[in-house]
Write a protein that holds these residues in place. Structure first.
Motif, PDB file in Angstrom:
ATOM      1  N   VAL A 173      -5.449   5.798   7.768  1.00 31.72           N
ATOM      2  CA  VAL A 173      -4.868   4.427   8.356  1.00 31.72           C
ATOM      3  C   VAL A 173      -3.441   4.719   8.416  1.00 31.72           C
ATOM      4  CG1 VAL A 173      -4.488   2.211   8.636  1.00 31.72           C
ATOM      5  CG2 VAL A 173      -6.545   3.057   7.850  1.00 31.72           C
ATOM      6  N   PRO A 174      -2.687   5.403   9.267  1.00 32.41           N
ATOM      7  CA  PRO A 174      -1.224   5.818   9.477  1.00 32.41           C
ATOM      8  C   PRO A 174      -0.393   4.967   8.859  1.00 32.41           C
ATOM      9  CG  PRO A 174      -2.506   6.344  11.600  1.00 32.41           C
ATOM     10  CD  PRO A 174      -3.386   5.381  10.797  1.00 32.41           C
ATOM     11  N   ALA A 175      -0.487   3.479   9.236  1.00 35.19           N
ATOM     12  CA  ALA A 175       0.578   2.737   8.570  1.00 35.19           C
ATOM     13  C   ALA A 175       0.390   2.573   7.087  1.00 35.19           C
ATOM     14  CB  ALA A 175       0.292   1.591   9.313  1.00 35.19           C
ATOM     15  N   ILE A 176      -0.889   2.423   6.695  1.00 39.86           N
ATOM     16  CA  ILE A 176      -1.067   2.454   5.269  1.00 39.86           C
ATOM     17  C   ILE A 176      -0.466   3.861   4.607  1.00 39.86           C
ATOM     18  CG2 ILE A 176      -2.802   2.273   3.639  1.00 39.86           C
ATOM     19  CD1 ILE A 176      -4.298   0.433   5.277  1.00 39.86           C
ATOM     20  N   GLU A 177      -0.809   4.848   5.046  1.00 38.55           N
ATOM     21  CA  GLU A 177      -0.678   6.180   4.459  1.00 38.55           C
ATOM     22  C   GLU A 177       0.991   6.311   4.430  1.00 38.55           C
ATOM     23  OE1 GLU A 177      -3.020   9.085   6.002  1.00 38.55           O
ATOM     24  OE2 GLU A 177      -4.766   8.656   5.056  1.00 38.55           O
ATOM     25  N   THR A 178       1.547   5.917   5.448  1.00 36.76           N
ATOM     26  CA  THR A 178       3.046   5.977   5.496  1.00 36.76           C
ATOM     27  C   THR A 178       3.652   4.944   4.543  1.00 36.76           C
ATOM     28  OG1 THR A 178       3.010   6.330   7.721  1.00 36.76           O
ATOM     29  CG2 THR A 178       5.179   5.351   6.936  1.00 36.76           C
ATOM     30  N   GLY A 179       3.134   3.825   4.506  1.00 41.63           N
ATOM     31  CA  GLY A 179       3.599   2.893   3.365  1.00 41.63           C
ATOM     32  C   GLY A 179       3.290   3.441   1.782  1.00 41.63           C
ATOM     33  N   LEU A 180       2.124   4.201   1.848  1.00 38.13           N
ATOM     34  CA  LEU A 180       1.866   4.513   0.383  1.00 38.13           C
ATOM     35  C   LEU A 180       2.898   5.662  -0.110  1.00 38.13           C
ATOM     36  CD1 LEU A 180      -2.134   4.274   0.346  1.00 38.13           C
ATOM     37  CD2 LEU A 180      -0.351   2.876  -0.928  1.00 38.13           C
ATOM     38  N   ALA A 181       3.173   6.433   1.139  1.00 33.21           N
ATOM     39  CA  ALA A 181       4.024   7.638   0.818  1.00 33.21           C
ATOM     40  C   ALA A 181       5.260   7.146   0.308  1.00 33.21           C
ATOM     41  CB  ALA A 181       3.975   8.478   1.947  1.00 33.21           C
ATOM     42  N   ALA A 182       5.685   5.976   1.125  1.00 30.78           N
ATOM     43  CA  ALA A 182       7.158   5.369   0.788  1.00 30.78           C
ATOM     44  C   ALA A 182       7.076   5.035  -0.749  1.00 30.78           C
ATOM     45  CB  ALA A 182       7.350   4.399   1.786  1.00 30.78           C
ATOM     46  N   LEU A 183       5.933   4.296  -0.992  1.00 26.20           N
ATOM     47  CA  LEU A 183       5.856   3.754  -2.294  1.00 26.20           C
ATOM     48  C   LEU A 183       5.752   5.049  -3.256  1.00 26.20           C
ATOM     49  CD1 LEU A 183       2.941   1.166  -2.689  1.00 26.20           C
ATOM     50  CD2 LEU A 183       5.518   0.697  -3.175  1.00 26.20           C
ATOM     51  N   ARG A 184       5.310   5.834  -3.154  1.00 29.47           N
ATOM     52  CA  ARG A 184       5.395   7.155  -4.130  1.00 29.47           C
ATOM     53  C   ARG A 184       6.672   7.590  -4.148  1.00 29.47           C
ATOM     54  NH1 ARG A 184       0.087   8.191  -1.349  1.00 29.47           N
ATOM     55  NH2 ARG A 184      -1.370   7.428  -2.689  1.00 29.47           N
ATOM     56  N   GLY A 185       7.436   7.560  -2.946  1.00 26.51           N
ATOM     57  CA  GLY A 185       8.851   8.236  -3.144  1.00 26.51           C
ATOM     58  C   GLY A 185       9.614   7.297  -4.027  1.00 26.51           C
ATOM     59  N   THR A 186       9.557   6.054  -3.621  1.00 21.65           N
ATOM     60  CA  THR A 186      10.577   4.990  -4.594  1.00 21.65           C
ATOM     61  C   THR A 186      10.143   5.378  -6.064  1.00 21.65           C
ATOM     62  OG1 THR A 186      10.290   3.357  -2.655  1.00 21.65           O
ATOM     63  CG2 THR A 186      10.604   2.420  -4.831  1.00 21.65           C
ATOM     64  N   CYS A 187       8.951   5.335  -6.385  1.00 20.88           N
ATOM     65  CA  CYS A 187       8.462   5.586  -7.788  1.00 20.88           C
ATOM     66  C   CYS A 187       8.903   7.108  -8.454  1.00 20.88           C
ATOM     67  CB  CYS A 187       7.032   5.229  -8.141  1.00 20.88           C
ATOM     68  SG  CYS A 187       6.777   3.414  -7.642  1.00 20.88           S
ATOM     69  N   SER A 188       9.046   7.988  -7.430  1.00 14.51           N
ATOM     70  CA  SER A 188       9.074   9.381  -7.923  1.00 14.51           C
ATOM     71  C   SER A 188      10.243   9.762  -8.824  1.00 14.51           C
ATOM     72  CB  SER A 188       9.091  10.431  -6.898  1.00 14.51           C
ATOM     73  OG  SER A 188      10.172  10.265  -6.115  1.00 14.51           O
ATOM     74  N   VAL A 189      11.198   8.858  -8.530  1.00 16.32           N
ATOM     75  CA  VAL A 189      12.477   9.119  -9.402  1.00 16.32           C
ATOM     76  C   VAL A 189      12.639   7.761 -10.440  1.00 16.32           C
ATOM     77  CG1 VAL A 189      13.782  10.176  -7.478  1.00 16.32           C
ATOM     78  CG2 VAL A 189      13.694   7.689  -7.771  1.00 16.32           C
ATOM     79  N   ALA A 190      11.602   7.327 -10.965  1.00 12.25           N
ATOM     80  CA  ALA A 190      11.455   6.328 -12.047  1.00 12.25           C
ATOM     81  C   ALA A 190      12.170   6.687 -13.239  1.00 12.25           C
ATOM     82  CB  ALA A 190      10.140   5.775 -12.186  1.00 12.25           C
ATOM     83  N   ALA A 191      12.081   8.019 -13.496  1.00 11.18           N
ATOM     84  CA  ALA A 191      12.925   8.624 -14.717  1.00 11.18           C
ATOM     85  C   ALA A 191      14.477   8.379 -14.833  1.00 11.18           C
ATOM     86  CB  ALA A 191      12.636  10.148 -14.830  1.00 11.18           C
ATOM     87  N   ILE A 229       4.971  -2.950  -0.859  1.00 13.64           N
ATOM     88  CA  ILE A 229       3.449  -3.222  -0.779  1.00 13.64           C
ATOM     89  C   ILE A 229       3.278  -4.413   0.319  1.00 13.64           C
ATOM     90  CG2 ILE A 229       1.770  -4.237  -2.091  1.00 13.64           C
ATOM     91  CD1 ILE A 229       2.796  -2.762  -4.392  1.00 13.64           C
ATOM     92  N   ALA A 230       4.426  -5.384   0.204  1.00 13.21           N
ATOM     93  CA  ALA A 230       4.412  -6.314   1.153  1.00 13.21           C
ATOM     94  C   ALA A 230       4.336  -5.879   2.689  1.00 13.21           C
ATOM     95  CB  ALA A 230       5.637  -7.458   0.963  1.00 13.21           C
ATOM     96  N   ALA A 231       5.181  -4.701   2.838  1.00 10.26           N
ATOM     97  CA  ALA A 231       5.211  -4.042   4.056  1.00 10.26           C
ATOM     98  C   ALA A 231       3.943  -3.387   4.638  1.00 10.26           C
ATOM     99  CB  ALA A 231       6.468  -2.948   4.011  1.00 10.26           C
ATOM    100  N   ILE A 232       3.030  -3.117   3.617  1.00 15.26           N
ATOM    101  CA  ILE A 232       1.720  -2.530   3.781  1.00 15.26           C
ATOM    102  C   ILE A 232       0.888  -3.685   3.950  1.00 15.26           C
ATOM    103  CG2 ILE A 232      -0.221  -1.129   2.791  1.00 15.26           C
ATOM    104  CD1 ILE A 232       1.810   0.332   1.218  1.00 15.26           C
ATOM    105  N   VAL A 233       0.842  -4.787   3.391  1.00 12.52           N
ATOM    106  CA  VAL A 233      -0.059  -5.783   3.152  1.00 12.52           C
ATOM    107  C   VAL A 233       0.094  -6.845   4.427  1.00 12.52           C
ATOM    108  CG1 VAL A 233      -1.138  -7.813   1.804  1.00 12.52           C
ATOM    109  CG2 VAL A 233      -0.686  -5.441   0.748  1.00 12.52           C
ATOM    110  N   GLY A 234       1.237  -6.998   4.686  1.00  7.18           N
ATOM    111  CA  GLY A 234       1.645  -8.297   5.505  1.00  7.18           C
ATOM    112  C   GLY A 234       0.940  -8.058   6.902  1.00  7.18           C
ATOM    113  N   LEU A 290      -1.704  -6.727   7.228  1.00  4.55           N
ATOM    114  CA  LEU A 290      -3.232  -6.648   7.463  1.00  4.55           C
ATOM    115  C   LEU A 290      -3.789  -8.189   7.101  1.00  4.55           C
ATOM    116  CD1 LEU A 290      -3.600  -3.472   5.021  1.00  4.55           C
ATOM    117  CD2 LEU A 290      -3.977  -3.839   7.556  1.00  4.55           C
ATOM    118  N   MET A 291      -2.872  -8.978   7.004  1.00  8.80           N
ATOM    119  CA  MET A 291      -3.444 -10.331   6.515  1.00  8.80           C
ATOM    120  C   MET A 291      -3.818 -11.132   7.511  1.00  8.80           C
ATOM    121  SD  MET A 291      -3.585 -10.220   3.262  1.00  8.80           S
ATOM    122  CE  MET A 291      -3.879 -12.130   2.794  1.00  8.80           C
ATOM    123  N   ARG A 292      -3.583 -10.735   8.822  1.00 10.72           N
ATOM    124  CA  ARG A 292      -3.989 -11.467   9.735  1.00 10.72           C
ATOM    125  C   ARG A 292      -5.756 -11.266   9.983  1.00 10.72           C
ATOM    126  NH1 ARG A 292       0.249  -8.363  11.809  1.00 10.72           N
ATOM    127  NH2 ARG A 292      -1.161  -6.996  12.973  1.00 10.72           N
TER     128      ARG A 292
END
Length: 195
Positions: A59-77, A184-189, A191-193
């Motif tokens: 699902v392109p929108a979900i995969e794009t959102g998850l990739a962005a999440l991974r990017g956000t978390c990749s620099v958690a150090a 996550i809100a951008a992914i889930v929002g 889909l809540m329809r």
């Protein structure tokens, strides 16, 4: 009344949701782990961030959102101060020693069988546990639940942040958690329809 979010879940997540009434839809786990290039060096670690989810692939929108999440978390150090890094190294060394003991079938230096009945000792077999050394720094989850009338509810839990995290690191971690929530809100929002 089902929403698009249910259709976007993998079958296992759908089944767990129907059976249990609630699942972890997206979970971010940030841990201190041995450095992969120097696994036997007790002074070498890295901060690893994983994003677990119950969504279908493709699902392109979900995969794009998850990739962005991974990017956000990749620099958690970057959120961890040097003082907290030192503490995490000590905790990781302690976890490594404990898991080495478990691997040898021991607890506090004694064979597991001495601590319990044979049945309990069998349940404590090392191969039943994840013996990779790690220390959780923080974890945050969004859950999906189904109400008695069939409505889908999505909510986020309060993040878990390990004890011993100083105020500076805690503030940075909370900023990252807010960014994770927005992602996550951008992914889930959408889909809540109703679907």
């Amino acid at each position: 009344m089902m929403t698009k979010i249910f259709e976007a879940m993998i079958p296992e997540a759908q089944e767990d949701l129907i059976r249990d009434g609630i699942i972890e839809l997206v979970t971010v786990l940030v841990e201190a782990v041995p450095h992969p290039d120097r696994p036997d060096d007790p002074s070498a670690m890295r901060v690893a961030a994983e994003v677990y989810h119950g969504f279908r692939e493709g699902v392109p929108a979900i995969e794009t959102g998850l990739a962005a999440l991974r990017g956000t978390c990749s620099v958690a150090a970057e959120d961890i101060t040097p003082a907290v890094q030192d503490r995490l190294l000590a905790d990781l060394a302690r976890d490594r020693r404990q898991k080495d003991e478990w691997r040898e079938g021991k607890v506090n230096g004694e064979p597991i069988a001495l601590h319990s009945s044979p049945e309990v000792a069998d349940l404590l077999r090392p191969e039943l546990f994840d013996l990779d050394p790690k220390v959780t720094i923080w974890c945050h989850a969004w859950t999906a639940g189904m109400s008695d009338d069939g409505l889908m509810l999505v909510d986020c839990d309060r993040p878990f942040i390990a004890e011993g995290i100083d105020d500076e690191s805690r503030a940075r971690i909370l900023e990252r958690v807010y960014a994770v929530d927005a992602g996550i809100a951008a992914i889930v929002g959408p889909l809540m329809r109703e679907g």
